[in-house]
Design an enzyme around this catalytic site. Structure first.
Site, PDB file in Angstrom:
ATOM      1  N   TYR A 233       0.871  -1.186   0.000  1.00 55.90           N
ATOM      2  CA  TYR A 233       0.000   0.000   0.000  1.00 55.90           C
ATOM      3  C   TYR A 233       0.902   1.227   0.000  1.00 55.90           C
ATOM      4  O   TYR A 233       2.036   1.173  -0.471  1.00 55.90           O
ATOM      5  CB  TYR A 233      -0.924  -0.083   1.229  1.00 55.90           C
ATOM      6  CG  TYR A 233      -2.080   0.883   1.243  1.00 55.90           C
ATOM      7  CD1 TYR A 233      -2.882   1.081   0.123  1.00 55.90           C
ATOM      8  CD2 TYR A 233      -2.390   1.591   2.405  1.00 55.90           C
ATOM      9  CE1 TYR A 233      -3.950   1.953   0.145  1.00 55.90           C
ATOM     10  CE2 TYR A 233      -3.466   2.468   2.436  1.00 55.90           C
ATOM     11  CZ  TYR A 233      -4.238   2.645   1.302  1.00 55.90           C
ATOM     12  OH  TYR A 233      -5.302   3.520   1.333  1.00 55.90           O
TER      13      TYR A 233
ATOM     14  N   ARG B  58      -6.596  10.173 -10.869  1.00 53.58           N
ATOM     15  CA  ARG B  58      -5.942  10.896  -9.769  1.00 53.58           C
ATOM     16  C   ARG B  58      -5.392   9.875  -8.776  1.00 53.58           C
ATOM     17  O   ARG B  58      -5.923   9.663  -7.706  1.00 53.58           O
ATOM     18  CB  ARG B  58      -6.937  11.837  -9.076  1.00 53.58           C
ATOM     19  CG  ARG B  58      -6.295  12.843  -8.143  1.00 53.58           C
ATOM     20  CD  ARG B  58      -7.261  13.331  -7.088  1.00 53.58           C
ATOM     21  NE  ARG B  58      -7.742  12.242  -6.240  1.00 53.58           N
ATOM     22  CZ  ARG B  58      -7.081  11.764  -5.194  1.00 53.58           C
ATOM     23  NH1 ARG B  58      -5.896  12.237  -4.873  1.00 53.58           N
ATOM     24  NH2 ARG B  58      -7.603  10.788  -4.454  1.00 53.58           N
TER      25      ARG B  58
ATOM     26  N   LYS C  73      -5.752  -2.096  -2.542  1.00 52.42           N
ATOM     27  CA  LYS C  73      -6.847  -1.865  -1.600  1.00 52.42           C
ATOM     28  C   LYS C  73      -7.513  -3.179  -1.198  1.00 52.42           C
ATOM     29  O   LYS C  73      -7.783  -3.427  -0.017  1.00 52.42           O
ATOM     30  CB  LYS C  73      -7.892  -0.940  -2.233  1.00 52.42           C
ATOM     31  CG  LYS C  73      -7.470   0.515  -2.339  1.00 52.42           C
ATOM     32  CD  LYS C  73      -7.657   1.239  -1.031  1.00 52.42           C
ATOM     33  CE  LYS C  73      -7.351   2.721  -1.174  1.00 52.42           C
ATOM     34  NZ  LYS C  73      -7.561   3.476   0.066  1.00 52.42           N
TER      35      LYS C  73
ATOM     36  N   GLU D 237     -12.378   4.718  -6.146  1.00 58.94           N
ATOM     37  CA  GLU D 237     -11.027   5.030  -5.690  1.00 58.94           C
ATOM     38  C   GLU D 237     -10.277   5.853  -6.731  1.00 58.94           C
ATOM     39  O   GLU D 237     -10.213   5.495  -7.910  1.00 58.94           O
ATOM     40  CB  GLU D 237     -10.268   3.725  -5.419  1.00 58.94           C
ATOM     41  CG  GLU D 237      -8.964   3.907  -4.680  1.00 58.94           C
ATOM     42  CD  GLU D 237      -9.167   4.352  -3.240  1.00 58.94           C
ATOM     43  OE1 GLU D 237      -8.326   5.138  -2.753  1.00 58.94           O
ATOM     44  OE2 GLU D 237     -10.155   3.923  -2.607  1.00 58.94           O
ATOM     45  N   ASP D 238      -9.714   6.966  -6.295  1.00 61.74           N
ATOM     46  CA  ASP D 238      -8.798   7.785  -7.101  1.00 61.74           C
ATOM     47  C   ASP D 238      -9.409   8.283  -8.406  1.00 61.74           C
ATOM     48  O   ASP D 238      -8.762   8.264  -9.464  1.00 61.74           O
ATOM     49  CB  ASP D 238      -7.495   7.014  -7.364  1.00 61.74           C
ATOM     50  CG  ASP D 238      -6.638   6.934  -6.102  1.00 61.74           C
ATOM     51  OD1 ASP D 238      -7.021   7.546  -5.097  1.00 61.74           O
ATOM     52  OD2 ASP D 238      -5.600   6.258  -6.123  1.00 61.74           O
TER      53      ASP D 238
ATOM     54  N   ASP E 241     -13.655   6.234  -1.096  1.00 62.46           N
ATOM     55  CA  ASP E 241     -12.686   6.184   0.001  1.00 62.46           C
ATOM     56  C   ASP E 241     -11.895   7.479   0.120  1.00 62.46           C
ATOM     57  O   ASP E 241     -11.558   7.907   1.225  1.00 62.46           O
ATOM     58  CB  ASP E 241     -11.740   5.005  -0.203  1.00 62.46           C
ATOM     59  CG  ASP E 241     -10.805   4.804   0.974  1.00 62.46           C
ATOM     60  OD1 ASP E 241     -11.309   4.711   2.108  1.00 62.46           O
ATOM     61  OD2 ASP E 241      -9.579   4.761   0.770  1.00 62.46           O
ATOM     62  N   ASP E 242     -11.592   8.132  -0.990  1.00 62.60           N
ATOM     63  CA  ASP E 242     -10.819   9.374  -0.953  1.00 62.60           C
ATOM     64  C   ASP E 242     -11.583  10.477  -0.236  1.00 62.60           C
ATOM     65  O   ASP E 242     -10.985  11.327   0.423  1.00 62.60           O
ATOM     66  CB  ASP E 242     -10.475   9.832  -2.374  1.00 62.60           C
ATOM     67  CG  ASP E 242      -9.728   8.766  -3.148  1.00 62.60           C
ATOM     68  OD1 ASP E 242      -8.639   8.380  -2.710  1.00 62.60           O
ATOM     69  OD2 ASP E 242     -10.251   8.300  -4.176  1.00 62.60           O
TER      70      ASP E 242
ATOM     71  N   ASN F 148      -0.192  11.734   0.217  1.00 60.45           N
ATOM     72  CA  ASN F 148       0.609  10.569  -0.152  1.00 60.45           C
ATOM     73  C   ASN F 148       1.104  10.721  -1.589  1.00 60.45           C
ATOM     74  O   ASN F 148       0.469  11.401  -2.396  1.00 60.45           O
ATOM     75  CB  ASN F 148      -0.233   9.290  -0.048  1.00 60.45           C
ATOM     76  CG  ASN F 148      -0.494   8.885   1.383  1.00 60.45           C
ATOM     77  OD1 ASN F 148       0.425   8.855   2.193  1.00 60.45           O
ATOM     78  ND2 ASN F 148      -1.738   8.573   1.698  1.00 60.45           N
TER      79      ASN F 148
ATOM     80  N   ASN G 195      -3.900   6.433   8.203  1.00 64.19           N
ATOM     81  CA  ASN G 195      -3.991   5.533   7.060  1.00 64.19           C
ATOM     82  C   ASN G 195      -5.429   5.062   6.885  1.00 64.19           C
ATOM     83  O   ASN G 195      -6.049   4.579   7.837  1.00 64.19           O
ATOM     84  CB  ASN G 195      -3.066   4.331   7.299  1.00 64.19           C
ATOM     85  CG  ASN G 195      -2.778   3.548   6.036  1.00 64.19           C
ATOM     86  OD1 ASN G 195      -3.692   3.248   5.275  1.00 64.19           O
ATOM     87  ND2 ASN G 195      -1.520   3.208   5.828  1.00 64.19           N
TER      88      ASN G 195
END
Length: 564
Positions: free
Chosen positions: A98, A151, A169, A241-242, A264-265, A404, A449
């Site tokens: 991760y 992203r 993930k 995600e992203d 999640d972001d 991150n 995290n």
């Protein structure tokens, strides 16, 4: 059925039964029953010995990317052993599978790519997604992590190389939450990339054209969501995600009340950040609603945290309007204020009557925040002067450098403690080593995290069959995570439980969410188990090898035909 699926370590639609993959851990009786006696060395090595072998090979490597590739190769050939290794020292291996190493792996995914994991759906597959899902060898999928790669962490548009994120993930879904890996599916929605470097990269594995946007993009997402729920049911968890800011909020608002989904972001980051803020209150000895929060960044993470902080302040009794006045945002154009051009709907909520300002040092001096949160992926944004000013304004300034990977962190733990004279309360997105102050006191930086959050949320949602995931789920998760901190001593600087406890933390989150779901009638798994914790524990994936002798298990005919 579970025994047969547990040895299905192949992520691709090939033969689902490969009994040889447990290698020298097979007993003599098992080797004879499976007709592989003589095809393995005569020595018998148990799973613990195999873990030791992997650890030795891991330590021989000096490059984290090589270590990542070693573990991904192990995941391909022996999934049980892979998760056994991760569980043996989660603090050692999480930074590899991760953040921060997964970011490097995504950047160099063309080199790291060995065997495809997950499902790759392109913009040109519109009209055929349902058929593509049927090509996946597992018919029961409980959780999907999907990205379009626009992203990735703080690294930007990595296109199809972003597949490393859903893979990583879901590995943590299992390692930290115990979700069964064969019930998880990573998905890449490839609509192209605007990254010119990738378009010229001879190793690039995705579509070689600019990103498709607009109606065609929306049609792809709609078809994907409908195909997933038709194939796997309305209870299938779909984690976004992203995705880029322009799509993340829009898609979350579009789908959240129709499907079992979260981002999640936005929401996971918010939950873990608010948990850290609640923990920081043990040191500041006041309420969250007493603080003024300034965000360096106004994207998905910042707005997600801001909205959850607002909910937490309201829960303490502060009015919504009063709570909003305590939350400030800084984006690429400066302080977010009323009257400024081109503010999105999400930003307008936290825009205040104030003169426009652009320099973060000046903004800190003017706003006088007690909490400074960095989520803009601008490495070094929290300068020594800013940290000194925060220390001058507050006895215990709260400094969260959450971007991150590590190179994008707004400041290091050492910088925070140095320039705040050891009084700063620090958390980061990527791990930092403990810092020993000149006084001899050692502080343990908190790592905010998301893995503290999304595995437990997934386990709880899946276990009780939750249909929709509202914001209260993430505030509840933050409260559970915060409460788990009380069980540990010697907590100087630590805002989160030690990572070695993450499986227990995930279980507690799952149980609490299930309790809330049954209380609010949002669960769909009935009858309600009398002992929810025992029921959820029974759902957790076991990393131990199964026994395959004929008197305890009958192999499917196709499995017996597999050659070593």
């Amino acid at each position: 059925e579970e025994t047969s699926l547990a040895i299905c370590t192949s992520p691709t639609p090939i033969s689902c039964h490969e009994p040889h993959l447990f290698g020298m851990a097979f007993t003599l009786e098992e080797r004879q029953q499976l007709n592989i006696h003589g095809l393995l060395p005569p020595c018998f090595l148990g799973q613990d010995a195999q873990v030791y072998t992997i650890l030795q090979n891991f330590e021989r490597l000096t490059c984290d990317l090589d270590r990542y590739m070693l573990l991904m190769s192990l995941q391909d050939r022996n999934e049980k052993l892979f998760y056994k290794v991760l569980a043996s020292d989660i603090e050692k291996f999480m930074p590899i599978v991760y953040t921060p190493t997964v970011g490097l792996a995504c950047q160099q995914y063309g080199l790291a790519f060995r065997r495809p994991r997950g499902l790759f759906i392109s913009i040109h597959d519109r009209g055929h997604i349902a058929t593509m899902l049927k090509s996946w060898p597992e018919s029961v999928i409980k959780a999907i992590v999907v990205t379009d790669g626009e992203r990735i962490l703080g690294l930007g548009d990595l296109g199809c190389y972003g597949m490393g994120i859903p893979v990583g993930k879901l590995a943590l879904y299992t390692a930290c939450g115990g979700v069964k890996p064969y019930q998880c599916l990573p998905v890449m929605l490839d609509v192209g990339t605007d990254n010119e470097t990738l378009l010229k990269d001879p190793l690039y594995i995705g579509l070689r054209h600019k990103r498709i946007r607009g109606q065609a993009y929306d049609d792809l997402l709609d078809e994907f969501m409908e195909a997933v729920t038709e194939r796997y049911g309305m209870n299938c968890l779909i984690q976004f995600e992203d995705f880029a800011n322009a799509n993340a909020f829009r898609l979350l608002n579009k789908y959240r009340n129709k499907y079992c989904t979260f981002n999640d972001d936005i929401q996971g980051t918010a939950s873990v950040a608010v948990a850290g803020l609640l923990a920081a209150l043990r040191i500041t000895k006041n309420k969250l609603s007493d603080h003024t929060v300034l965000f360096q960044g106004a994207g998905e993470a910042a707005l997600g945290i801001a909205n959850l902080v607002l909910m937490a302040m309201e829960k303490e009794g502060l009015s919504k309007d009063a709570a909003i006045k305590r939350i400030w945002l800084v984006d690429s154009k400066g302080l977010v204020v009323k009257g400024r051009a081109s503010l999105t709907h999400e930003k307008q909520r936290f825009a205040h009557e104030h003169r426009e300002m652009k320099n973060l040092e000046d903004i800190v001096k003017d706003i006088k925040p007690s909490v400074l949160i960095g989520v803009a992926a601008i490495g070094g944004a929290f300068t020594p002067q800013i940290l000194k000013d925060m220390a001058a304004l507050n006895k215990h300034p709260i400094i969260f450098a959450l971007s991150n990977p590590t190179s994008k962190a707004e400041c290091t733990a050492e910088q925070c403690y140095k320039y705040t004279e050891g009084r700063g309360i620090f958390a980061s997105g990527s791990p930092f080593d403990p810092v020993t102050l000149p006084s001899g006191k050692t502080l343990y930086p908190g790592q905010g995290n998301n893995s503290y959050v999304f595995p437990g949320v997934a386990l709880g949602v899946i276990s009780c069959g939750m249909r929709h995931i509202d914001e209260n789920v993430f505030l509840t998760t933050a409260e559970v995570l915060y409460s788990k901190l009380f069980k540990f001593n010697n907590l100087e600087g630590r805002l989160y439980p030690p990572l070695v406890t993450i499986q227990d933390v995930s279980l507690k989150i799952a149980v609490r969410l299930a309790e809330e779901a049954y209380r609010k009638n949002t669960a769909s798994t009935y009858p309600q188990p009398k002992d929810l914790e025992a029921f959820i524990r029974s759902q957790v994936y076991s990393t131990d090898y199964n026994s395959f002798v004929a008197d305890s298990y009958t192999w499917p005919e196709e499995a017996m035909k597999v050659k070593l």
